[in-house]
Each structure stands twice: as structure tokens, then as C-alpha cells.
Design an enzyme around this catalytic site. Structure first.
Site, short mmCIF file in Angstrom:
data_model
loop_
_atom_site.label_atom_id
_atom_site.label_comp_id
_atom_site.label_asym_id
_atom_site.label_seq_id
_atom_site.Cartn_x
_atom_site.Cartn_y
_atom_site.Cartn_z
N ARG A 1 0.83 -1.20 0.00
CA ARG A 1 0.00 0.00 0.00
C ARG A 1 0.87 1.26 0.00
O ARG A 1 1.97 1.28 0.53
CB ARG A 1 -0.91 -0.02 1.23
CG ARG A 1 -1.93 1.11 1.28
CD ARG A 1 -2.94 0.85 2.39
NE ARG A 1 -3.86 1.98 2.52
CZ ARG A 1 -3.68 2.97 3.38
NH1 ARG A 1 -2.66 2.96 4.19
NH2 ARG A 1 -4.55 3.96 3.44
N LYS B 1 3.76 -7.21 11.96
CA LYS B 1 3.03 -7.40 10.72
C LYS B 1 3.30 -8.79 10.16
O LYS B 1 4.44 -9.16 9.90
CB LYS B 1 3.41 -6.33 9.71
CG LYS B 1 2.65 -6.44 8.39
CD LYS B 1 2.95 -5.27 7.48
CE LYS B 1 2.24 -5.39 6.14
NZ LYS B 1 2.44 -4.21 5.27
N ARG C 1 -0.54 5.54 11.95
CA ARG C 1 0.74 5.12 12.51
C ARG C 1 0.74 5.48 14.00
O ARG C 1 -0.08 6.28 14.44
CB ARG C 1 1.91 5.80 11.79
CG ARG C 1 1.89 7.32 11.85
CD ARG C 1 3.01 7.90 11.00
NE ARG C 1 3.12 9.33 11.17
CZ ARG C 1 2.40 10.23 10.54
NH1 ARG C 1 1.46 9.83 9.68
NH2 ARG C 1 2.55 11.51 10.75
#
Length: 255
Positions: A60, A119, A248
Site C-alpha cells: 500500500r 506485521k 501510525r
């Protein structure tokens, strides 16, 4: 050498997507890039494209997606969808993937799978116009082992084999594809609403302090029925969509 369950996947998915094909390639620049090239050339047949290695994988916001043979699974699926509302599609896709893999895998809005604050997988969705419908290309990258240079990544990386040691690229692919297709068919009919409650159960941002890409700070308060992120800021509750912001951490290096 990876054993890919291409025939088994085709047998389960073809009844749901007439004309469906499965392609396995040893190397390509990017599975998403290739399927977008085909879509723009008018090729609309549903296809699953898997690459053992990508030389120019994309995530992304134009970020690179690093992959290596055996250490990751990278694939894209292309199919025509006629949707009245695309809101929440990436969230529904992420929920399908997480549900197929393990109860402990969480979802970080709008398109990442997380495990233990790291992640594990990412999703990239792109579309091409096809008259009344659109061709959607859904790209998925799953870390099976953390990248060797994971310390240099903006977000710490996890590997699925830390959680499920027996999972290789073929086994992982076999778990994901049919449920993903069923999710897409359901989404085409009903939108994001049927997925909201299940998404909230895996939402790793809920109650966390976040900073939006425009610098606004607040506390994440889940998602609404359209898949927008709700953030409580000094100015009140703000509704954030994936098209114009990223999220974030303000002070938490794990987010």
C-alpha cells in the site's frame, strides 16, 4: 520445492467463479502489476496468480513488499465485481485471511494482519473500470518466516511459521483461497455490514493511541458499518477512510 495445490483449489473455486484458472509462476515483477496489465487489456476472466518470487512486489502507498521463495507467499486474484459500495472491502478480505489462518491473528486497519504486535501479512487492492462493473485485483503477501532484514523495516515483521510451524507456501495458499472467494461473493451481495462484528473482535487498534497522516492525534474507537476507522480526537469523533489517510503510532514503536 513447494507443492502447490493448484488442482484442488481449482476444483473448489471453479463452481463459484465460472472460467476460473490458477497460474503458478517461478518469478514475476509483481502479481498485482501483471493482473492489472491484463485487466486494462480487457482480460476479465477470474484468475489466481501465484509467484514463488517477486522482483518488484508492491504494498500500500507505493511501499515495496519483500518476498523470497519458500519464506513468503505472494498471490493475487483478479475477478469482476459489481459493487454498489466498495467501502470496507480490504477489511473484509483481511478478516477472511485471518479467520482462515489462526484465532490469534489480529487486524490492523485498513489492510494488515498482525500477530504479537508485528506485521504478518498485507493486502493491496486495485481496480480497473469495466463499464458497469469493475475488475478488482486483490494482492496478498504473507510472511512465512520473518525477512532476514526485518530490523530495517518500518514495522516489525512476524512469520506465520512462528505460530504454525508446519505451514509452507502451498499449505497456506490452500487454506486461504476458497474462503476468500466466498467472502468476495458475500461482499458483492451484502457489503461490509455482515463482517463488522467479526472485524471488531480482531481489531488491534481498538483503544490505542494513533496519529493520522495529517498529524491529528487521537484514540482509535473501532470501525463503523462502512469500514471507516473511528478516532476520538480533541475535536471529537473523526471518521477516517482508507483513501485519504494512513495510521501510525504516536509513541508505540510496534504499531
Amino acid at each position: 520445492m513447494t507443492r502447490w495445490p493448484a488442482e484442488a483449489i481449482w476444483e473448489t473455486v471453479a463452481p463459484l467463479l465460472p472460467g476460473f484458472t490458477v497460474e503458478i509462476l517461478p518469478e514475476i515483477d509483481s502479481t498485482n502489476t501483471e493482473l492489472m496489465r491484463r485487466a486494462r487489456a480487457g482480460q476479465t476472466e477470474p484468475v489466481l496468480l501465484v509467484a514463488e518470487s517477486q522482483t518488484a512486489g508492491r504494498g500500500r502507498l507505493g511501499r515495496d513488499w519483500r518476498s523470497a521463495p519458500g519464506a513468503s507467499l505472494t498471490f493475487s486474484m483478479s475477478l469482476p465485481l459489481a459493487l454498489a459500495d466498495w467501502s470496507g472491502l480490504s477489511l473484509a478480505v483481511g478478516l477472511s485471511l485471518a479467520t482462515s489462518l489462526h484465532p490469534d491473528i489480529g487486524l490492523k486497519w485498513p489492510n494488515d494482519l498482525w500477530w504479537q504486535e508485528r506485521k504478518l501479512a498485507g493486502i493491496l487492492i486495485e481496480t480497473a473500470a469495466l463499464g458497469a462493473a469493475r475488475q478488482v485485483v486483490i494482492g496478498v503477501g504473507v510472511n512465512l518466516a520473518p525477512p532476514p532484514d526485518a530490523d530495517g523495516l518500518r514495522t516489525p515483521a512476524a512469520g506465520l511459521q512462528e505460530l504454525l510451524p508446519a505451514m509452507d507456501p502451498g499449505a497456506t495458499l490452500g487454506r486461504l483461497v476458497e474462503p476468500l472467494v466466498r467472502t468476495l461473493k458475500s461482499f458483492e451481495t451484502s457489503g461490509f455490514l455482515p463482517f463488522v462484528a467479526s472485524y471488531r473482535e480482531r481489531d488491534v487498534l481498538q483503544g490505542r493511541e494513533v496519529v493520522l497522516s495529517d498529524g491529528v492525534q487521537g484514540v482509535a474507537r473501532g470501525v463503523d458499518t462502512d469500514g471507516a476507522l473511528l478516532v476520538h480526537t480533541a475535536a471529537g469523533l473523526q471518521r477516517v477512510t482508507s483513501s485519504d489517510v494512513s495510521v501510525r503510532p504516536r509513541s508505540d514503536t510496534h504499531l
